[in-house]
Design an enzyme around this catalytic site. Structure first.
Site, PDB file in Angstrom:
ATOM      1  N   GLU A 110      39.173  33.081  36.301  1.00 46.25           N
ATOM      2  CA  GLU A 110      39.913  31.802  36.319  1.00 46.25           C
ATOM      3  C   GLU A 110      39.278  30.827  37.336  1.00 46.25           C
ATOM      4  O   GLU A 110      39.039  29.658  37.030  1.00 46.25           O
ATOM      5  CB  GLU A 110      41.366  32.124  36.673  1.00 46.25           C
ATOM      6  CG  GLU A 110      42.308  30.973  36.850  1.00 46.25           C
ATOM      7  CD  GLU A 110      43.714  31.493  37.275  1.00 46.25           C
ATOM      8  OE1 GLU A 110      44.283  32.322  36.547  1.00 46.25           O
ATOM      9  OE2 GLU A 110      44.204  31.082  38.341  1.00 46.25           O
ATOM     10  N   HIS A 138      40.750  38.906  36.316  1.00 42.29           N
ATOM     11  CA  HIS A 138      41.185  37.772  35.489  1.00 42.29           C
ATOM     12  C   HIS A 138      41.238  36.506  36.356  1.00 42.29           C
ATOM     13  O   HIS A 138      40.733  35.452  35.990  1.00 42.29           O
ATOM     14  CB  HIS A 138      42.570  38.062  34.886  1.00 42.29           C
ATOM     15  CG  HIS A 138      43.271  36.861  34.328  1.00 42.29           C
ATOM     16  ND1 HIS A 138      43.884  35.919  35.143  1.00 42.29           N
ATOM     17  CD2 HIS A 138      43.441  36.415  33.056  1.00 42.29           C
ATOM     18  CE1 HIS A 138      44.391  34.954  34.406  1.00 42.29           C
ATOM     19  NE2 HIS A 138      44.146  35.242  33.127  1.00 42.29           N
ATOM     20  N   ASN A 139      41.843  36.632  37.524  1.00 42.37           N
ATOM     21  CA  ASN A 139      41.960  35.471  38.404  1.00 42.37           C
ATOM     22  C   ASN A 139      40.602  35.019  38.930  1.00 42.37           C
ATOM     23  O   ASN A 139      40.354  33.822  39.076  1.00 42.37           O
ATOM     24  CB  ASN A 139      42.906  35.781  39.568  1.00 42.37           C
ATOM     25  CG  ASN A 139      44.357  35.726  39.133  1.00 42.37           C
ATOM     26  OD1 ASN A 139      44.668  35.894  37.961  1.00 42.37           O
ATOM     27  ND2 ASN A 139      45.253  35.501  40.062  1.00 42.37           N
ATOM     28  N   LYS A 196      43.956  42.290  36.488  1.00 44.06           N
ATOM     29  CA  LYS A 196      44.564  40.979  36.782  1.00 44.06           C
ATOM     30  C   LYS A 196      43.788  40.255  37.888  1.00 44.06           C
ATOM     31  O   LYS A 196      43.586  39.038  37.831  1.00 44.06           O
ATOM     32  CB  LYS A 196      46.047  41.130  37.163  1.00 44.06           C
ATOM     33  CG  LYS A 196      46.723  39.808  37.527  1.00 44.06           C
ATOM     34  CD  LYS A 196      46.773  38.850  36.351  1.00 44.06           C
ATOM     35  CE  LYS A 196      46.971  37.392  36.589  1.00 44.06           C
ATOM     36  NZ  LYS A 196      47.712  36.850  37.642  1.00 44.06           N
ATOM     37  N   SER A 250      49.881  37.480  33.336  1.00 42.79           N
ATOM     38  CA  SER A 250      49.282  36.145  33.452  1.00 42.79           C
ATOM     39  C   SER A 250      49.882  35.173  32.454  1.00 42.79           C
ATOM     40  O   SER A 250      50.295  35.564  31.363  1.00 42.79           O
ATOM     41  CB  SER A 250      47.771  36.212  33.230  1.00 42.79           C
ATOM     42  OG  SER A 250      47.245  34.898  33.231  1.00 42.79           O
TER      43      SER A 250
END
Ligand code: 6PG
Length: 462
Positions: free
Chosen positions: A189, A185-186, A182, A128
């Site tokens: 986000e 994480h998104n 990940k 990222s």
């Protein structure tokens, strides 16, 4: 015959991120070689990635890599299967292929099995930080076997972002955990971005502030507890003028927000894993609604919402606290999801390590993560009720409530802030009204229910 110095690592997929990563590692002194089906990309890249080699065919690429071959792919997730098919015949025992794109972790699981069945190694790694991160230091989430990770340790150590000198790369867990982490994480986000957009909406519409005034407010918040990459760039965005019209650029950008899919995957995974992530869910819903331009236009012309009544008595500080609590709720939901999937899949994810490597380099980096990291290190506790957060959560709760009431009275869509508020309300309720749902299920489907005063499953002839 020409003899080449062999490259230590190969990069496949030299688009924006892959090209930036190749530049980064070549600057760090690694002997590296790049390959892309579109060799036209090499021209400009040669100027930037000065020490790197470029192969014109896969034969040349693999020939020029030292053994065991270490290959990192940066490809869109829907191109990975095709790439794997063309690469697998080149790979030999002990070679490792890494997928550093945004692939779904369940796809990565399948690919790991496919490779392992052939005596080959495959690993999913989350990267990222966008182009800037890939070039100057990303947050790198490695999932898989310790020995595979060791093969790439130096490369990722050198190319990752640093937080107070500590590198933001780690082995986050087993199996496909790199891509799970990940993906979440998104999802986080998405949640943080929607929360910020909702607060921007209140400042713009109810307070009537100009974009540059709001930019200044965000810049001040960025010096406090909300300190984060997303708040920082929001301030910069709101200051930006449009070259064409001279207006604030933000005012001429369409409100239809795009998405590549990782937010949706996060929501689907949460539902499948029995984890509630309402703030992230709300953010995905808002992206979907934002793209329904025609439908919104039709409804807007016939549906009169309460008119905005000005800023009234809502303090700007309340907005700051409300946003902060929204951020905390989003991280809490994301980490809960990682914890749950990790248990279900046996990934053994280390939440403290994950919080640590998210402190710099990645899109969701923020001051809060430093605190969250301490929660997991010291107490291995849930974020809300941890010693470090409880008082802050209690204090911000009333601000979030005030902000929700204020904005809802004005008819503003407030999906993520209200979802965060309702989430906190629901998970802190001793008795929910879901006893009624149990009764309804029993009424129409004989599903049975449990009682609060006796053990067993009961059924009533309603
Ligand atoms: C990152 C970003 C990166 C990308 C998003 C955008 O961590 O560097 O998350 O992966 O910008 O995938 O996602 P959407 O197109 O779905 O908003």
């Amino acid at each position: 015959m020409i003899s080449y110095m062999k490259s230590e690592v190969g990069i496949i997929g030299l688009g924006a991120i892959g090209g930036a990563f190749l530049t980064n590692i070549s600057e760090k002194g690694f002997a590296c070689i790049g390959y892309d089906k579109e060799t036209s990309r090499y021209g400009r890249l040669r100027q930037r990635a000065k020490g790197a080699e470029f192969a014109v065919s896969l034969d040349e690429f693999f020939e020029r890599l030292e053994k065991p071959r270490r290959v990192i792919m940066f490809l869109p997730h829907d191109k990975v299967d095709e790439a794997v098919e063309s690469l697998v015949s080149y790979l030999r025992e002990s070679d490792v292929l890494i997928d550093a794109g945004n692939s779904h972790f369940l796809q990565t699981e399948k690919r790991i099995s496919f490779f392992n069945a052939r005596g080959l190694e495959f690993a999913g790694v989350g990267v990222s930080g966008g182009i800037e991160g890939a070039l100057k230091g990303a947050s790198i989430m490695f999932g898989g076997k310790e020995e595979t990770y060791r093969l790439f340790f130096e490369i990722f150590e050198a190319s990752s972002a640093k937080f107070n000198g500590e590198s933001c790369q780690a082995l986050v867990g087993k199996g496909a955990s790199g891509h799970l982490v990940k993906m979440v994480h998104n999802g986080i986000e998405y949640g943080l971005m929607e929360l910020i957009a909702e607060v921007y909406q209140i400042l713009r519409k109810a307070y009537g502030f100009s974009n540059s005034e709001i930019a200044n407010i965000f810049a001040v918040w960025n010096k406090g507890e909300l300190n984060s990459f997303l708040i920082e760039i929001t301030s910069k965005i709101l200051h930006k003028k449009d070259n064409e019209t001279g207006q604030d650029l933000i005012d001429v950008i369409s409100d239809a927000a795009d998405q590549k899919g990782t937010g949706k995957w996060t929501v689907k995974t949460a539902v499948d894993s029995n984890v509630a992530i309402p703030t992230i869910d709300a953010a995905v819903s808002m992206r979907i609604i934002s793209s329904l331009r025609k439908q919104r236009e039709r409804l807007a012309s016939v549906f009169n919402k309460t008119k905005a009544e000005g800023a009234s008595n809502l303090q700007i500080e309340a907005l700051e606290k409300a946003l902060l609590l929204g951020f905390i709720a989003t991280y809490e939901q994301g980490f809960s999801l990682i914890r749950a999937v990790s248990r279900q899949k046996g990934y053994d994810c280390d939440l403290a390590k994950i919080a640590k490597i998210w402190r710099a380099g990645c899109i969701i980096r923020s001051g809060l993560l430093n605190k969250i990291c301490r929660v997991f290190e010291d107490e291995s506790n849930e974020i809300f009720i941890s010693r470090l957060f409880l008082e802050q959560v209690k204090e911000a709760y009333n601000d979030l409530k005030r902000v929700c009431v204020f904005a809802l009275e004005r008819g503003y869509p407030l999906m993520a802030l209200t979802a965060s508020f309702n989430y906190l309300n629901a998970i802190s309720s001793l008795r929910l009204p879901t006893n009624l749902i149990q009764a309804q299920r029993d009424f129409f489907g004989n599903h049975g229910y449990e009682r609060i005063d006796q053990k067993g499953i009961f059924h009533t002839l309603w």
